[in-house]
Scaffold this active site. Structure first.
Site, PDB file in Angstrom:
ATOM      1  N   ASN A 171      62.319  56.187   5.214  1.00 23.36           N
ATOM      2  CA  ASN A 171      62.438  57.428   5.978  1.00 23.36           C
ATOM      3  C   ASN A 171      63.656  58.171   5.433  1.00 23.36           C
ATOM      4  OD1 ASN A 171      62.776  59.427   7.860  1.00 23.36           O
ATOM      5  ND2 ASN A 171      63.199  58.068   9.591  1.00 23.36           N
ATOM      6  N   LYS A 205      64.637  61.064   6.080  1.00 15.86           N
ATOM      7  CA  LYS A 205      65.212  61.983   7.070  1.00 15.86           C
ATOM      8  C   LYS A 205      65.504  63.351   6.410  1.00 15.86           C
ATOM      9  CE  LYS A 205      66.757  58.035   9.678  1.00 15.86           C
ATOM     10  NZ  LYS A 205      67.736  57.406  10.548  1.00 15.86           N
ATOM     11  N   HIS A 231      60.058  58.629  16.340  1.00 11.67           N
ATOM     12  CA  HIS A 231      61.340  58.090  15.872  1.00 11.67           C
ATOM     13  C   HIS A 231      62.408  58.369  16.932  1.00 11.67           C
ATOM     14  CE1 HIS A 231      65.055  57.670  13.620  1.00 11.67           C
ATOM     15  NE2 HIS A 231      64.368  56.882  12.816  1.00 11.67           N
ATOM     16  N   GLU A 276      65.264  59.494  16.767  1.00  9.66           N
ATOM     17  CA  GLU A 276      65.922  60.803  16.638  1.00  9.66           C
ATOM     18  C   GLU A 276      65.046  61.913  17.207  1.00  9.66           C
ATOM     19  OE1 GLU A 276      66.777  60.337  12.480  1.00  9.66           O
ATOM     20  OE2 GLU A 276      68.137  58.712  13.044  1.00  9.66           O
ATOM     21  N   GLU A 313      62.732  49.701  16.436  1.00  7.58           N
ATOM     22  CA  GLU A 313      64.014  50.154  15.921  1.00  7.58           C
ATOM     23  C   GLU A 313      65.016  50.263  17.065  1.00  7.58           C
ATOM     24  OE1 GLU A 313      63.633  52.471  12.052  1.00  7.58           O
ATOM     25  OE2 GLU A 313      63.081  53.888  13.613  1.00  7.58           O
ATOM     26  N   GLY A 331      71.399  53.530  11.552  1.00  8.01           N
ATOM     27  CA  GLY A 331      72.473  54.264  10.883  1.00  8.01           C
ATOM     28  C   GLY A 331      73.869  53.800  11.247  1.00  8.01           C
ATOM     29  N   SER A 334      69.413  49.774  10.045  1.00  7.60           N
ATOM     30  CA  SER A 334      70.379  49.217   9.097  1.00  7.60           C
ATOM     31  C   SER A 334      69.820  48.083   8.241  1.00  7.60           C
ATOM     32  CB  SER A 334      71.653  48.772   9.833  1.00  7.60           C
ATOM     33  OG  SER A 334      72.256  49.880  10.464  1.00  7.60           O
TER      34      SER A 334
HETATM   35  P1  PGA Z   1      68.761  53.217   8.995  1.00 10.03           P
HETATM   36  O1  PGA Z   1      67.630  54.098   9.683  1.00 10.03           O
HETATM   37  O2  PGA Z   1      68.074  52.251   8.056  1.00 10.03           O
HETATM   38  O3  PGA Z   1      69.641  54.201   8.271  1.00 10.03           O
HETATM   39  O4  PGA Z   1      69.484  52.502  10.092  1.00 10.03           O
HETATM   40  C1  PGA Z   1      66.425  53.519  10.110  1.00 10.03           C
HETATM   41  C2  PGA Z   1      65.527  54.567  10.718  1.00 10.03           C
HETATM   42  O5  PGA Z   1      66.037  55.474  11.365  1.00 10.03           O
HETATM   43  O6  PGA Z   1      64.297  54.511  10.558  1.00 10.03           O
END
Ligand code: PGA
Length: 262
Positions: free
Chosen positions: A11, A13, A103, A105, A175, A181, A221
């Site tokens: 992803n 983003k 997601h 976000e 997640e 992140g 992460s």
């Molecule tokens: P990340 O993001 O690997 O940077 O923690 C995962 C995601 O948001 O799908």
């Protein structure tokens, strides 16, 4: 237990520029052969879907790199007066076969409820795409001992009305919001516990055979250093990778570990 596919998705983003997106797709496609049976999906920003699609098509002699393309989000309607949105059919049109929905976000920054996620998941399936349906608890919810309750509610709301056949075509991504992140990855035991819970709920929603087919990814992460222990868990079938997917080497190293996990 059914042998499930291994699927690792990147992803990206809201990152990269045109040249960077093409270069990253090229590097992933070139290295994809090292990932064995683990399927790879790239989810670039929507404006770069088409150049990435072209890059993936052009990479090897067979005319296709074997790396699939996914959207990060979509609108549930096929077309119309929805300024700024993209439709499921547009994703199909540019070569997508997957789309992330719900997601964290999208849920927290753009107010997407389980009901919105459910409508989008249905639209994705209706267009013949595979949804990657995301769920996960916040740190506060985990600290309050509410992880199971929160995830169960998100799963039942997000999957409402989906048939067993729909479910068999879908991917779930667990997640934990506190791991996205932040560099804080869930322990393999924490992740496995929730994955097993989700699979049990899928069996109740549909049936055990269907539940055993569904790919459940872990996200939050994921890095080359922690992918191996996650991949070794019985119910962790792949990863949804954010930050580490922006480096082809790291993304491929993660996928290789899922390919090699027994
Ligand atoms: P990340 O993001 O690997 O940077 O923690 C995962 C995601 O948001 O799908």
């Amino acid at each position: 237990m059914a042998i499930r596919r291994r699927i690792v998705a990147g992803n990206w983003k809201m990152n990269l520029d045109h040249a960077g997106a093409v270069a990253l797709a090229q590097a992933v496609a070139t290295g994809a052969h090292s990932c064995g049976d683990c399927n790879l999906i790239l989810c670039p920003p929507s404006i770069y879907l088409e150049p990435v699609a072209q890059t993936l098509e052009l990479t090897n002699n067979a005319g296709h790199s074997g790396v699939a393309l996914g959207g990060q989000n979509l609108h549930d309607q096929p077309k119309g007066a929805f300024t700024g949105e993209i439709s499921p059919t547009m994703l199909v049109d540019v070569g997508c076969t997957f789309c992330i929905v719900g997601h964290s976000e999208r849920r927290t920054l753009f107010g997407e409820t389980d009901s919105v996620v459910n409508t989008k998941a249905k639209a994705v399936l209706a267009a013949g795409l595979t949804p990657i349906i995301c769920v996960g608890e916040t740190l506060e919810e985990r600290d309050q001992g509410r992880t199971a309750a929160v995830v169960t509610e998100q799963i039942s709301g997000s999957l409402a009305g989906l048939s067993a056949a729909d479910l068999a075509k879908s991917i779930i991504a667990y997640e934990p919001v506190w791991a996205i992140g932040t560099g804080k990855v869930a322990t393999p035991e924490q992740a496995q516990e929730v994955h097993a819970l989700i699979r049990k709920q899928l069996a109740e929603h549909a049936d055990e055979a269907t539940a055993n087919q569904v790919v459940i990814q872990y996200g939050g992460s994921v890095k080359p250093e922690n992918a191996g222990v996650l991949a070794a868990q019985p119910d962790i079938d792949g990863a949804l990778v954010g930050g580490a997917s922006l480096k082809a080497e790291d993304f491929l190293a993660i996928a290789e570990q899922f390919a090699h996990a027994s």
